[in-house]
Design an enzyme around this catalytic site. Structure first.
Site, PDB file in Angstrom:
ATOM      1  N   ASP A 169       3.234  39.675  60.757  1.00 23.62           N
ATOM      2  CA  ASP A 169       5.299  39.710  60.059  1.00 23.62           C
ATOM      3  C   ASP A 169       4.927  38.405  58.858  1.00 23.62           C
ATOM      4  OD1 ASP A 169       7.929  39.891  59.433  1.00 23.62           O
ATOM      5  OD2 ASP A 169       8.036  41.035  61.173  1.00 23.62           O
ATOM      6  N   HIS A 200       6.274  42.652  58.090  1.00 22.58           N
ATOM      7  CA  HIS A 200       7.251  43.069  57.442  1.00 22.58           C
ATOM      8  C   HIS A 200       8.002  44.105  56.647  1.00 22.58           C
ATOM      9  CE1 HIS A 200      11.558  42.297  58.194  1.00 22.58           C
ATOM     10  NE2 HIS A 200      11.702  42.326  57.149  1.00 22.58           N
TER      11      HIS A 200
END
Length: 231
Positions: A169, A200
């Site tokens: 992420d 993400h």
């Protein structure tokens, strides 16, 4: 599909998109927006939870800044707008608005009184805070941001909580994950799944980092989680 008006705890009111299932009474799910407002992605997700049999509601959490935000992740201008809204957003007031939404949907015709929440990105952070600050029956975070800064609240989790984490992420670096993942894994009410190699918003259909296999797995786990804890 329709909209309702929710009264905030400190006065004022805000709109929420509602999708109703084919059969009631049933449990409710509060769907918590990303930084792009209650856009088509969020409406589609709300519709999908209704299709699973839940009374689903997605409130406009940016109403205190600018009501009716509905943008995408497709242009630089929209990203700049989204980050500006994120910077102005008051998290604590947002949680209070979500609790007001939770109370509202529990009182709607067709709700059996049980209700959970599920959030994405900013909404993932807020779903974690719903687990620590509200009486929602079950809560799910998809790639929540800033959980490392709030991990001191983890001992307040008293209802089932599911946390989907993207290993790569870009908004939640490894050092941040190292702060909150072990703490949640040690909590008997929490379940954490880390998705190897994913960035993400890997579950945002049409997004830059969308990965169907990981999205399908996370969605299936979420479906099973709600079936277990909201049935």
């Amino acid at each position: 599909m329709s909209t309702v008006t929710v009264t905030a705890a400190d006065g004022g009111s805000f709109s929420a998109y509602v999708a109703k299932p084919s059969a009631t009474p049933t449990a409710a799910v509060v769907v918590i927006q990303e930084i792009f407002g209650v856009n088509q992605v969020m409406r589609d997700l709300t519709d999908a939870y209704a299709a699973q049999g839940y009374l689903a509601i997605c409130p406009d959490l940016f109403w205190r800044i600018e009501p009716g935000i509905d943008i995408t992740d497709k242009t630089e201008a929209e990203w700049q707008k989204a980050f500006d809204l994120f910077g102005k957003f008051d998290v604590d007031l947002g949680v209070k608005d979500l609790i007001a939404t939770l109370d509202h949907v529990r009182g709607m015709d067709g709700c059996n009184g049980k209700a959970g929440s599920v959030g994405y990105c900013l909404g993932g952070k807020l779903a974690y805070l719903m687990a620590t600050r509200s009486d929602a029956d079950a809560n799910v975070s998809f790639y929540g941001v800033g959980l490392d800064e709030l991990i001191g609240e983890a001992d307040r989790i008293s209802r089932p909580y599911l946390c989907h984490v993207a290993e790569k992420d870009g908004f939640v670096p490894p050092e941040a994950q190292a702060q909150f993942v072990p703490v949640l894994e040690a909590n008997s009410k929490a379940t954490v799944h880390v998705y190897a190699g994913q960035d993400h918003a890997f579950a945002r259909v049409g997004g830059q980092h969308y990965d169907k296999a990981s999205a399908d797995l996370a969605n299936r786990r979420t479906t099973e989680f709600f079936r277990t804890h909201l049935a």
